[in-house]
Scaffold this motif. Structure first.
Motif, mmCIF file in Angstrom:
data_model
loop_
_atom_site.group_PDB
_atom_site.id
_atom_site.type_symbol
_atom_site.label_atom_id
_atom_site.label_comp_id
_atom_site.label_asym_id
_atom_site.label_seq_id
_atom_site.Cartn_x
_atom_site.Cartn_y
_atom_site.Cartn_z
ATOM 1 N N THR A 71 -18.507 129.477 0.845
ATOM 2 C CA THR A 71 -19.577 128.783 0.138
ATOM 3 C C THR A 71 -18.935 128.013 -1.002
ATOM 4 O OG1 THR A 71 -20.031 130.642 -1.335
ATOM 5 C CG2 THR A 71 -21.317 130.531 0.715
ATOM 6 N N ALA A 72 -19.634 126.976 -1.473
ATOM 7 C CA ALA A 72 -19.046 126.116 -2.492
ATOM 8 C C ALA A 72 -20.125 125.453 -3.345
ATOM 9 C CB ALA A 72 -18.191 125.039 -1.832
ATOM 10 N N ASN A 73 -19.723 125.029 -4.531
ATOM 11 C CA ASN A 73 -20.528 124.153 -5.375
ATOM 12 C C ASN A 73 -19.938 122.769 -5.265
ATOM 13 O OD1 ASN A 73 -22.300 126.062 -6.444
ATOM 14 N ND2 ASN A 73 -20.905 126.565 -8.111
ATOM 15 N N VAL A 88 -27.161 122.000 -5.137
ATOM 16 C CA VAL A 88 -27.483 122.141 -3.722
ATOM 17 C C VAL A 88 -26.686 123.334 -3.222
ATOM 18 C CG1 VAL A 88 -27.886 119.673 -3.302
ATOM 19 C CG2 VAL A 88 -25.617 120.617 -2.934
ATOM 20 N N GLY A 89 -27.115 123.921 -2.150
ATOM 21 C CA GLY A 89 -26.312 124.942 -1.514
ATOM 22 C C GLY A 89 -25.296 124.254 -0.618
ATOM 23 N N ALA A 90 -24.118 124.834 -0.482
ATOM 24 C CA ALA A 90 -23.096 124.212 0.358
ATOM 25 C C ALA A 90 -22.207 125.284 0.973
ATOM 26 C CB ALA A 90 -22.252 123.232 -0.455
ATOM 27 N N SER A 91 -21.854 125.080 2.232
ATOM 28 C CA SER A 91 -20.962 126.027 2.899
ATOM 29 C C SER A 91 -20.232 125.340 4.048
ATOM 30 C CB SER A 91 -21.754 127.225 3.438
ATOM 31 O OG SER A 91 -22.702 126.812 4.408
ATOM 32 N N LEU A 92 -19.140 125.972 4.438
ATOM 33 C CA LEU A 92 -18.381 125.539 5.602
ATOM 34 C C LEU A 92 -18.298 126.739 6.531
ATOM 35 C CD1 LEU A 92 -15.132 123.457 5.669
ATOM 36 C CD2 LEU A 92 -15.642 125.218 7.328
ATOM 37 N N ASP A 93 -18.928 126.621 7.686
ATOM 38 C CA ASP A 93 -18.954 127.694 8.680
ATOM 39 C C ASP A 93 -17.751 127.528 9.604
ATOM 40 O OD1 ASP A 93 -19.452 129.309 10.933
ATOM 41 O OD2 ASP A 93 -21.618 129.121 10.674
ATOM 42 N N VAL A 94 -16.689 128.299 9.327
ATOM 43 C CA VAL A 94 -15.457 128.141 10.110
ATOM 44 C C VAL A 94 -15.597 128.700 11.522
ATOM 45 C CG1 VAL A 94 -13.958 128.050 8.092
ATOM 46 C CG2 VAL A 94 -14.372 130.239 9.199
ATOM 47 N N ILE A 95 -16.587 129.540 11.760
ATOM 48 C CA ILE A 95 -16.808 130.028 13.124
ATOM 49 C C ILE A 95 -17.435 128.916 13.964
ATOM 50 C CG2 ILE A 95 -18.110 131.660 14.556
ATOM 51 C CD1 ILE A 95 -17.752 133.691 12.228
ATOM 52 N N GLY A 152 -20.869 117.355 6.591
ATOM 53 C CA GLY A 152 -21.154 117.334 8.026
ATOM 54 C C GLY A 152 -22.615 117.022 8.281
ATOM 55 N N ALA A 153 -23.498 117.603 7.481
ATOM 56 C CA ALA A 153 -24.944 117.391 7.640
ATOM 57 C C ALA A 153 -25.653 117.867 6.380
ATOM 58 C CB ALA A 153 -25.458 118.161 8.848
ATOM 59 N N LEU A 154 -26.844 117.326 6.165
ATOM 60 C CA LEU A 154 -27.729 117.761 5.086
ATOM 61 C C LEU A 154 -28.961 118.360 5.742
ATOM 62 C CD1 LEU A 154 -27.416 114.495 3.026
ATOM 63 C CD2 LEU A 154 -26.551 116.705 2.308
ATOM 64 N N ARG A 155 -29.362 119.528 5.255
ATOM 65 C CA ARG A 155 -30.528 120.185 5.841
ATOM 66 C C ARG A 155 -31.488 120.617 4.741
ATOM 67 N NH1 ARG A 155 -28.666 125.176 8.137
ATOM 68 N NH2 ARG A 155 -26.694 124.949 7.093
ATOM 69 N N SER A 156 -32.771 120.565 5.057
ATOM 70 C CA SER A 156 -33.716 121.174 4.129
ATOM 71 C C SER A 156 -33.547 122.682 4.274
ATOM 72 C CB SER A 156 -35.145 120.745 4.440
ATOM 73 O OG SER A 156 -35.512 121.127 5.739
ATOM 74 N N TRP A 157 -33.802 123.409 3.210
ATOM 75 C CA TRP A 157 -33.575 124.841 3.161
ATOM 76 C C TRP A 157 -34.858 125.514 2.721
ATOM 77 C CZ3 TRP A 157 -30.181 127.592 5.431
ATOM 78 C CH2 TRP A 157 -29.811 128.849 4.985
ATOM 79 N N VAL A 197 -26.013 121.766 2.199
ATOM 80 C CA VAL A 197 -24.999 120.842 2.701
ATOM 81 C C VAL A 197 -24.055 121.616 3.615
ATOM 82 C CG1 VAL A 197 -23.131 119.273 2.080
ATOM 83 C CG2 VAL A 197 -25.150 119.447 0.605
ATOM 84 N N ASP A 198 -23.986 121.169 4.848
ATOM 85 C CA ASP A 198 -23.092 121.740 5.855
ATOM 86 C C ASP A 198 -21.779 120.975 5.743
ATOM 87 O OD1 ASP A 198 -22.041 122.991 8.119
ATOM 88 O OD2 ASP A 198 -23.055 121.630 9.491
ATOM 89 N N LEU A 199 -20.750 121.638 5.241
ATOM 90 C CA LEU A 199 -19.460 120.995 4.995
ATOM 91 C C LEU A 199 -18.530 121.087 6.198
ATOM 92 C CD1 LEU A 199 -18.928 122.438 1.414
ATOM 93 C CD2 LEU A 199 -19.488 120.057 1.989
ATOM 94 N N THR A 200 -17.582 120.187 6.235
ATOM 95 C CA THR A 200 -16.517 120.219 7.224
ATOM 96 C C THR A 200 -15.263 119.654 6.555
ATOM 97 O OG1 THR A 200 -15.927 119.665 9.503
ATOM 98 C CG2 THR A 200 -17.071 117.951 8.238
#
Length: 92
Positions: free
Chosen positions: A31-33, A40-47, A74-79, A87-90
């Motif tokens: 997870t990241a700022n 916003v919330g942000a993360s990178l799902d390595v799986i 990678g994408a922006l999603r409502s939460w 924020v879906d990071l890559t």
């Protein structure tokens, strides 16, 4: 009082490079700022993104919590919880 130096969420776009401060390691990724953007919330799902070359390399050597790195949106999603936007990071 809000931080006047923060940019609005509306300026975030897919494929944009952003600076992200790593806030936690999770079993599925990080997870990241996002630096310079309002909350916003942000993360990178390595799986889920593990087949992407940059993500595969990052997953093998996760940066320590507190490190700031360049990542791509990678994408922006409502939460369904606050902060309301995720924020879906890559990797760039």
């Amino acid at each position: 009082m809000p931080d006047e130096s923060k940019l609005p969420i509306s300026e975030l776009q897919p494929d944009q490079i952003v600076q992200a401060a790593i806030t936690s390691h999770q079993p599925w990724g990080i997870t990241a700022n996002l630096i310079a953007y309002e909350s916003v919330g942000a993360s990178l799902d390595v799986i889920r993104r593990g087949s992407e070359p940059g993500v595969k390399a990052l997953a093998m050597n996760l940066p320590p919590v507190g490190t700031t790195i360049d990542l791509a949106i990678g994408a922006l999603r409502s939460w369904h919880y606050e902060p309301w936007v995720w924020v879906d990071l890559t990797c760039p």
